[in-house]
Design a protein around this motif. Structure first.
Motif, PDB file in Angstrom:
ATOM      1  N   TYR A 118       0.814  -1.222   0.000  1.00  0.00           N
ATOM      2  CA  TYR A 118       0.000   0.000   0.000  1.00  0.00           C
ATOM      3  C   TYR A 118       0.846   1.270   0.000  1.00  0.00           C
ATOM      4  CZ  TYR A 118      -4.336  -2.622   0.291  1.00  0.00           C
ATOM      5  OH  TYR A 118      -5.393  -3.450  -0.002  1.00  0.00           O
ATOM      6  N   THR A 143      -2.299   2.786   7.515  1.00  0.00           N
ATOM      7  CA  THR A 143      -3.433   2.075   6.919  1.00  0.00           C
ATOM      8  C   THR A 143      -3.321   0.557   7.062  1.00  0.00           C
ATOM      9  OG1 THR A 143      -2.319   2.089   4.754  1.00  0.00           O
ATOM     10  CG2 THR A 143      -3.854   3.890   5.196  1.00  0.00           C
ATOM     11  N   LEU A 197       0.192   6.782   0.059  1.00  0.00           N
ATOM     12  CA  LEU A 197      -0.475   6.294   1.263  1.00  0.00           C
ATOM     13  C   LEU A 197       0.578   6.008   2.320  1.00  0.00           C
ATOM     14  CD1 LEU A 197      -3.198   3.783   0.049  1.00  0.00           C
ATOM     15  CD2 LEU A 197      -3.319   6.250   0.337  1.00  0.00           C
ATOM     16  N   SER A 220      -7.612   3.158   3.450  1.00  0.00           N
ATOM     17  CA  SER A 220      -7.091   3.551   2.142  1.00  0.00           C
ATOM     18  C   SER A 220      -8.220   4.119   1.292  1.00  0.00           C
ATOM     19  CB  SER A 220      -6.491   2.332   1.439  1.00  0.00           C
ATOM     20  OG  SER A 220      -5.421   1.823   2.198  1.00  0.00           O
TER      21      SER A 220
END
Ligand SMILES: [Zn+2]
Length: 685
Positions: A564, A580, A575, A646
């Motif tokens: 991610y 997350t 991100l 996310s």
């Protein structure tokens, strides 16, 4: 602990005000409108599902559902949230119509809503609801007196004035409730806003100082004085921000655990009169409390010695007005909207007043409104069918744990014990909260809000020293969201989240399992994500892993973190893979469990394609369509810093690349973007 709850979404209540216009004049719905949980019209079949599955499943929806001007983001959830508000509006208008026949609950919610809708009286009362608190601030003579003033303001305004106090489950004995103190006192959404050096962040800080000045001017300061005072507020907040824990730090429960006695707290921050503070707030007697961020309180202590009392008056006056602005006259409401919602999050228009009033009623009297709501939309059959789905997904989790090739039998036994101990809260609480001690009038909205806030504040403080009530609900029944609470070790699915298109009793199992089944699996997986896995079956912060298993688990979550961290949220902002992580692990685990449970539920059925889509394809499209959405870049920017979830496209595409069942369902080939080669597939649960 509220701050480590893992909810499915960042539920956003937009606070601000103006005249009802545009969509605001639509009539309230007599019933919730129906949208199917899989809608082929929402797809964009011109896109190859093996290249961008999210766009393939949601392209039509994105085109047909542009962002409404008063929203900062718009999604399937957002639309259900909106439909739900419209429905609740009908309920509340009926309740507000009055008449001697009303029962207690109808009268409470009806009068609260009526007072909120009476904007003329709100305007006419001006600062009256908060005047006595403003007078108390003006009467401050020395910083020694500040403790009891802060206690009073925190109690009335229910948010962190300088810092936050709350009641939490003891991290070492989850059956007991203890007092807790936490960082707070900032006007921007997060501590990072005060330090980032990019051009946009600098601009945000300049705009914030202008906002502080404007609020002080609205309270009668001259522009010149207000300008100087705004700079003081910004300087004091920056010092507090510097001593605050980051969002990533706050995901580590050990960094938040500092149990101490009041005497220790006095040594940590002697410039505050702590025995006086707890006495003023009428805490029940207690021996130990938790302080989540001790360094923050050291800084508060230092500031108390350094800043003259006049600066504290300014700081407190601003924070009281800014936190209460949504409930004051239109000029305060407009300024609050203008900065906190329009500028920071990108909405063009304020929500119509009725929409805000519905949300305030839910926030303040949620279990009164919830009683009426549940009687209209959540039948016993619906409760039964959703409970059945929950049980099947829990069975799948058990099976999954037994099958894991990387976990030792000892740790597996612990994991299964934890799974068996999870409580399922579905629909609504068995016992309703009683608000009859709150005085609610039809002509004093600000006062009603303060009294409801004090009722909740008193309820929380009275819990200290008492055993946990496992029947209590944290979310209100109309809430369109779900969560897992690691200390309660329970999953929570209010009636509001079990409505079409999320749970659709009219459609086949495949999209329902892909959608709501995946959400149930998501919440269950939170019990075993990077954070939840640190709590045991009883909800205590206690390691139940062998060191070897923990190492293997961390290596697996690292795969998800790296995956991610490559994704771009907006412009050049990536991100935060760590922030997350828990949500991404839950998204992946949830969908794997839902798929297993669905296959099991369907094993004796002869499933046929519908609308040219195989059952397996319907499962995955049902999954993707839970999160079709459009967002403003401002909102995407803010969420990249503060939201542990996310963005939608990665919540879908990031999951399916790790599920070989997906590439089989759509006959994707090696080398296509949605196909991970086996060595790159992340697998945690
Ligand atoms: Zn979650």
């Amino acid at each position: 602990m509220r701050n480590i709850l893992c909810s499915l979404l960042l539920t956003v209540i937009v606070l601000s005000l103006a005249v009802a216009q545009g969509r605001g004049q639509s009539a309230p719905e007599p019933a919730l409108p129906y949208t199917p949980s899989l809608d082929v019209k929402s797809m964009d079949k011109s896109i190859d599902p093996c290249v961008n599955f999210y766009q393939y499943s949601c392209g039509g929806w994105k085109k047909e559902n542009p962002l409404p001007p008063d929203e900062t983001s718009w999604s399937v959830y957002g639309k259900l949230f909106e439909d739900n508000l419209n429905f609740l509006r009908g309920v509340l208008e009926q309740a507000a119509a009055g008449g001697g026949q009303r029962d207690k609950v109808t009268q409470e919610i009806g009068d609260f809503y009526a007072a909120c809708m009476d904007e003329a009286t709100v305007e006419q009362r001006a600062l009256a609801p908060i005047q006595s608190d403003l007078d108390a601030i003006a009467g401050l003579h020395s910083s020694r007196e500040i403790t009891s003033l802060i206690a009073r303001l925190q109690f009335a305004y229910g948010r962190s004035i300088l810092f936050a106090h709350e009641t939490i489950q003891d991290p070492d004995d989850s059956e007991q409730q203890i007092a807790d103190l936490d960082q707070g006192g900032l006007g921007l959404p997060d501590r990072d806003y005060y330090f980032k050096e990019d051009a946009k962040s600098k601009e945000i800080r300049e705009r914030y100082v202008q906002h502080v000045q404007k609020v002080l001017e609205l309270m009668g300061e001259s522009p010149e004085t207000a300008g100087k005072e705004a700079a003081t507020v910004m300087r004091m907040e920056t010092a507090l921000a510097k001593a605050s824990l980051t969002q990533v730090d706050r995901r580590d429960p050990y960094k938040l655990k500092h149990k101490m006695q009041v005497a220790d707290l006095t040594r940590l921050a002697p410039n505050l009169d702590w025995p006086g503070y707890f006495g003023d707030l009428q805490y029940p007697p207690f021996a130990t409390l938790n302080v989540m961020a001790p360094a923050f309180f050291k800084e508060v202590n230092r500031l108390l010695a350094r800043e003259p009392v006049e600066n504290w008056k300014t700081y407190l006056r601003y924070h009281v007005a800014d936190s209460f602005s949504p409930y004051l006259s239109p000029k305060f409401v407009d300024e609050n909207f203008d900065f906190h919602v329009r500028y920071l999050r990108g909405a063009n228009e304020i929500e119509p007043r009725w929409k805000r009033c519905v949300q305030y009623t839910d926030a303040n009297l949620g279990e009164a409104l919830g009683q009426v709501y549940v009687s209209k939309v959540f039948s016993p059959e619906l409760k039964q069918s959703t409970l059945d789905m929950v049980r099947r997904i829990e069975d799948a989790m058990g099976q999954r744990i037994r099958q894991l090739d990387w976990m030792s039998p000892e740790t597996k036994q612990q994991a299964l014990t934890k799974l068996a101990a999870i409580r399922n809260k579905i629909g609504y609480p068995d016992k309703w909260r009683d608000y009859s001690s709150v005085t609610i009038t039809r002509n004093d909205f600000g006062g009603d809000t303060l009294r409801a806030g004090e009722f909740e504040g008193r309820r929380q403080i009275n819990k200290v020293g008492k055993p946990v009530d496992h029947a209590e609900w944290d979310m209100t029944p109309p809430t369109v969201d779900a969560d897992y609470d690691p200390q309660m070790n329970d999953i929570n699915f209010p009636a509001g989240v079990l409505q079409p298109p999320l749970y659709d009793a009219k459609l086949d199992d495949a999209p329902n399992y892909g959608d709501t089944g995946g959400t149930i699996g998501h919440e269950l997986t939170h019990a075993f994500d990077d954070e939840g896995s640190q709590f045991d079956a009883k909800g205590n912060l206690k390691n139940w892993w062998t060191p070897q298993d923990r190492k293997r688990f961390d290596a697996r979550t690292q795969c998800v973190q790296n995956q991610y961290a490559q994704y771009v949220a907006v412009e050049d902002i990536h991100l935060n893979g760590k922030l997350t992580l828990g949500e991404n692990v839950a998204d992946l685990g949830g969908e794997i469990l839902a798929y297993m449970a669905w296959k099991d539920a369907a094993k004796d059925k002869d499933l046929q394609p519908i609308d040219g889509l195989t059952p397996e394809q319907r499962f995955f499209i049902g999954f993707a369509q839970w999160d079709c959405s459009n967002e403003r870049p401002e909102e995407e920017r803010m969420r990249a810093t503060t939201d542990p979830h996310s963005p939608a496209k990665y919540r879908i595409n990031g999951v399916v690349v790790n599920m070989p069942e997906f590439s089989q369902a759509f006959s994707c080939k090696a080398g296509q973007p949605m196909v991970n080669p086996p060595e790159k597939v992340c697998k945690v649960w």
